[in-house]
Write a protein that holds these residues in place. Structure first.
Motif, PDB file in Angstrom:
ATOM      1  N   VAL A 176     -33.258  22.025  -6.930  1.00 59.83           N
ATOM      2  CA  VAL A 176     -32.638  22.374  -8.213  1.00 59.83           C
ATOM      3  C   VAL A 176     -31.250  21.741  -8.279  1.00 59.83           C
ATOM      4  O   VAL A 176     -30.484  21.771  -7.321  1.00 59.83           O
ATOM      5  CB  VAL A 176     -32.552  23.891  -8.384  1.00 59.83           C
ATOM      6  N   LYS A 177     -30.925  21.172  -9.447  1.00 61.47           N
ATOM      7  CA  LYS A 177     -29.690  20.427  -9.607  1.00 61.47           C
ATOM      8  C   LYS A 177     -28.704  21.055 -10.599  1.00 61.47           C
ATOM      9  O   LYS A 177     -27.596  20.537 -10.762  1.00 61.47           O
ATOM     10  CB  LYS A 177     -30.002  19.003 -10.069  1.00 61.47           C
ATOM     11  N   SER A 178     -29.093  22.117 -11.287  1.00 66.28           N
ATOM     12  CA  SER A 178     -28.195  22.694 -12.294  1.00 66.28           C
ATOM     13  C   SER A 178     -28.569  24.138 -12.554  1.00 66.28           C
ATOM     14  O   SER A 178     -29.694  24.574 -12.268  1.00 66.28           O
ATOM     15  CB  SER A 178     -28.268  21.903 -13.604  1.00 66.28           C
ATOM     16  N   ALA A 179     -27.629  24.862 -13.155  1.00 61.48           N
ATOM     17  CA  ALA A 179     -27.900  26.245 -13.554  1.00 61.48           C
ATOM     18  C   ALA A 179     -28.958  26.299 -14.651  1.00 61.48           C
ATOM     19  O   ALA A 179     -29.632  27.321 -14.822  1.00 61.48           O
ATOM     20  CB  ALA A 179     -26.611  26.909 -14.031  1.00 61.48           C
ATOM     21  N   GLN A 180     -29.138  25.203 -15.389  1.00 60.86           N
ATOM     22  CA  GLN A 180     -30.144  25.145 -16.446  1.00 60.86           C
ATOM     23  C   GLN A 180     -31.540  24.867 -15.889  1.00 60.86           C
ATOM     24  O   GLN A 180     -32.528  24.957 -16.621  1.00 60.86           O
ATOM     25  CB  GLN A 180     -29.778  24.060 -17.458  1.00 60.86           C
ATOM     26  N   GLY A 181     -31.625  24.534 -14.596  1.00 60.13           N
ATOM     27  CA  GLY A 181     -32.922  24.391 -13.971  1.00 60.13           C
ATOM     28  C   GLY A 181     -33.419  22.979 -13.771  1.00 60.13           C
ATOM     29  O   GLY A 181     -34.549  22.785 -13.305  1.00 60.13           O
ATOM     30  N   GLN A 182     -32.632  21.958 -14.112  1.00 57.72           N
ATOM     31  CA  GLN A 182     -33.067  20.590 -13.826  1.00 57.72           C
ATOM     32  C   GLN A 182     -33.323  20.446 -12.324  1.00 57.72           C
ATOM     33  O   GLN A 182     -32.621  21.041 -11.500  1.00 57.72           O
ATOM     34  CB  GLN A 182     -32.010  19.572 -14.263  1.00 57.72           C
ATOM     35  N   ALA A 183     -34.313  19.642 -11.967  1.00 56.55           N
ATOM     36  CA  ALA A 183     -34.721  19.573 -10.568  1.00 56.55           C
ATOM     37  C   ALA A 183     -35.352  18.232 -10.262  1.00 56.55           C
ATOM     38  O   ALA A 183     -35.723  17.453 -11.158  1.00 56.55           O
ATOM     39  CB  ALA A 183     -35.701  20.702 -10.241  1.00 56.55           C
ATOM     40  N   SER A 184     -35.495  17.966  -8.976  1.00 57.81           N
ATOM     41  CA  SER A 184     -36.196  16.783  -8.490  1.00 57.81           C
ATOM     42  C   SER A 184     -37.076  17.194  -7.324  1.00 57.81           C
ATOM     43  O   SER A 184     -36.921  18.273  -6.746  1.00 57.81           O
ATOM     44  CB  SER A 184     -35.201  15.710  -8.035  1.00 57.81           C
ATOM     45  N   TYR A 185     -38.010  16.317  -6.956  1.00 59.44           N
ATOM     46  CA  TYR A 185     -38.660  16.406  -5.659  1.00 59.44           C
ATOM     47  C   TYR A 185     -37.805  15.610  -4.678  1.00 59.44           C
ATOM     48  O   TYR A 185     -37.434  14.462  -4.967  1.00 59.44           O
ATOM     49  CB  TYR A 185     -40.068  15.815  -5.712  1.00 59.44           C
ATOM     50  N   TYR A 186     -37.515  16.210  -3.513  1.00 57.29           N
ATOM     51  CA  TYR A 186     -36.523  15.598  -2.618  1.00 57.29           C
ATOM     52  C   TYR A 186     -36.886  15.903  -1.175  1.00 57.29           C
ATOM     53  O   TYR A 186     -36.930  17.064  -0.764  1.00 57.29           O
ATOM     54  CB  TYR A 186     -35.136  16.150  -2.963  1.00 57.29           C
ATOM     55  N   TYR A 187     -37.171  14.836  -0.419  1.00 56.36           N
ATOM     56  CA  TYR A 187     -37.344  14.979   1.027  1.00 56.36           C
ATOM     57  C   TYR A 187     -36.648  13.827   1.730  1.00 56.36           C
ATOM     58  O   TYR A 187     -36.283  12.817   1.104  1.00 56.36           O
ATOM     59  CB  TYR A 187     -38.828  15.052   1.418  1.00 56.36           C
ATOM     60  N   SER A 188     -36.433  13.979   3.043  1.00 55.10           N
ATOM     61  CA  SER A 188     -35.707  12.984   3.824  1.00 55.10           C
ATOM     62  C   SER A 188     -36.381  12.742   5.161  1.00 55.10           C
ATOM     63  O   SER A 188     -37.098  13.604   5.682  1.00 55.10           O
ATOM     64  CB  SER A 188     -34.259  13.437   4.089  1.00 55.10           C
ATOM     65  N   GLN A 189     -36.110  11.580   5.724  1.00 52.96           N
ATOM     66  CA  GLN A 189     -36.353  11.325   7.132  1.00 52.96           C
ATOM     67  C   GLN A 189     -34.980  11.019   7.751  1.00 52.96           C
ATOM     68  O   GLN A 189     -34.489   9.891   7.696  1.00 52.96           O
ATOM     69  CB  GLN A 189     -37.317  10.151   7.334  1.00 52.96           C
ATOM     70  N   PRO A 190     -34.307  12.059   8.318  1.00 48.47           N
ATOM     71  CA  PRO A 190     -32.946  11.882   8.822  1.00 48.47           C
ATOM     72  C   PRO A 190     -32.873  11.577  10.316  1.00 48.47           C
ATOM     73  O   PRO A 190     -31.773  11.598  10.894  1.00 48.47           O
ATOM     74  CB  PRO A 190     -32.316  13.237   8.528  1.00 48.47           C
ATOM     75  N   PHE A 191     -34.024  11.296  10.932  1.00 49.08           N
ATOM     76  CA  PHE A 191     -34.080  11.193  12.396  1.00 49.08           C
ATOM     77  C   PHE A 191     -34.399   9.791  12.901  1.00 49.08           C
ATOM     78  O   PHE A 191     -34.919   9.640  14.001  1.00 49.08           O
ATOM     79  CB  PHE A 191     -35.137  12.169  12.941  1.00 49.08           C
ATOM     80  N   TYR A 192     -34.087   8.764  12.137  1.00 47.25           N
ATOM     81  CA  TYR A 192     -34.360   7.411  12.612  1.00 47.25           C
ATOM     82  C   TYR A 192     -33.334   6.968  13.658  1.00 47.25           C
ATOM     83  O   TYR A 192     -32.118   7.117  13.456  1.00 47.25           O
ATOM     84  CB  TYR A 192     -34.302   6.405  11.467  1.00 47.25           C
ATOM     85  N   ASP A 193     -33.808   6.407  14.751  1.00 51.47           N
ATOM     86  CA  ASP A 193     -32.994   5.527  15.583  1.00 51.47           C
ATOM     87  C   ASP A 193     -33.094   4.137  14.991  1.00 51.47           C
ATOM     88  O   ASP A 193     -34.168   3.719  14.526  1.00 51.47           O
ATOM     89  CB  ASP A 193     -33.499   5.508  17.026  1.00 51.47           C
TER      90      ASP A 193
END
Length: 344
Positions: A176-193
């Motif tokens: 969720v990106k705002s109090a009005q409810g705007q949103a995205s799908y969001y995932y990460s791969q933060p473990f790369y060497d």
């Protein structure tokens, strides 16, 4: 008409629209994220053409053999003019690529623009391949990748290998990106060497370090009163933190964060739990940009100072913004990346 100028005229973000870079514009027939978030891999590593905006966003903190720190960025953006499909030149998909290398004394940046449907840029999920012109982020799967890019005064050729799982932000990937409810799908791969070679004006530099790749798609990720964001990806010895604040026209900010344990276990934090306070500004490209921050997440006893390695890491691209590597000191020590948009 020059093809670059034509593409900029067509690019949805470059035109007058609501919110920062038009990201508060109405959905206009595009798909929108829904709860619960349901992912399908490897397909979701690929494009989602029925959403207006999407990106594959990789940053890396690197160190040379002599201890010099470097930062690296490779980003591919997809944007759709309409929710309708099309083949060849009638495809509504537009692509934009950014690549950069930051040193303590210099910042090298370049941009590529492309139309979809003609093979100049795109993404396939299995095997994974993302490209724009000759820039590539490719691998048999999402865990082992090779990344290349080049500009007028730099190039890089890097190998990446994931050492941990994908992580999902917000409510299991529904961010969720705002109090009005705007949103995205969001995932990460933060473990790369990551390791490889930077080619700079003074010669080749062998580097290694850690990389973080963000995947996000939506059709209206911001509300119309949000003017830009400050986004932090921070890596500590035994944990990681993603946190952002979306600045609003009334002077307040909407915040979100994800605490990531060493084994990939996540704890999401909703609006108000995370805060980022600018401590000092630098003159960058004729703007006053905060490049020294205090970041707090009280629930984790986190109180840190985040400082730019090079305060002049300005992305002088079609949509300009600041993006560069940072150091972290305080209750937790580490490195990371900072992105700031919407500073006029």
């Amino acid at each position: 008409m020059n093809a670059r100028i034509l593409l900029l005229l067509l690019w949805p973000f470059a035109v007058s629209a609501q919110g920062f870079a038009g990201l508060g514009t109405g959905t206009d027939g595009f798909s929108t994220p829904q709860q619960p978030a349901i992912f399908d891999f490897p397909a979701d590593h690929g494009p989602h053409d029925d959403y207006r905006i999407e990106w594959w966003y990789l940053t890396a903190n690197l160190t040379a053999e002599d201890g010099t720190p470097y930062g690296l960025q490779w980003t591919l953006f997809r944007s759709a003019l309409t929710p309708d499909g099309g083949e060849g030149w009638s495809s509504p998909q537009l692509w934009m690529g950014h690549a950069a290398v930051t040193t303590p004394d210099a910042h090298f940046v370049t941009e590529r623009l492309a139309r979809g449907g003609i093979g100049q840029a795109g993404v396939t999920a299995d095997p994974f391949e993302a490209w724009i012109d000759d820039w590539q982020l490719v691998g048999d799967d999402f865990d082992t990748l090779r990344m290349t890019a080049s500009g007028p005064d730099f190039a890089y050729d890097m190998g990446l290998r994931a050492q941990g799982p994908l992580v999902f932000h917000g409510d299991a990937g529904y961010s969720v990106k705002s109090a009005q409810g705007q949103a995205s799908y969001y995932y990460s791969q933060p473990f790369y060497d990551i390791e490889g070679t930077l080619t700079l004006p003074d010669g080749d530099v062998v580097v290694s370090g850690q990389a973080w790749l963000d995947r996000e798609w939506s059709s209206q990720p911001l509300s119309d009163n949000q003017t830009g964001w400050d986004w932090f990806s921070l890596s500590f010895e035994d944990a990681k933190l993603m946190g952002f604040q979306l600045r609003q026209t009334d002077g307040t900010a909407y915040t979100s964060a994800t605490w990531i344990d060493a084994d990939g276990t996540t704890t999401p934090y909703t609006d108000g739990a995370f805060s980022a306070q600018p401590l000092s500004v630098s003159s960058v490209a004729g703007r006053e940009i905060p490049t020294l921050w205090r970041v707090l997440l009280p629930d984790r006893d986190l109180d840190v100072i985040v400082q730019a390695i090079n305060d002049q890491a300005w992305m002088d691209t079609s949509i300009p913004y600041w993006e560069g590597p940072v150091t972290v000191t305080g209750t937790h020590a580490g490195v990371g990346y900072l992105e700031m948009t919407g500073y006029e």
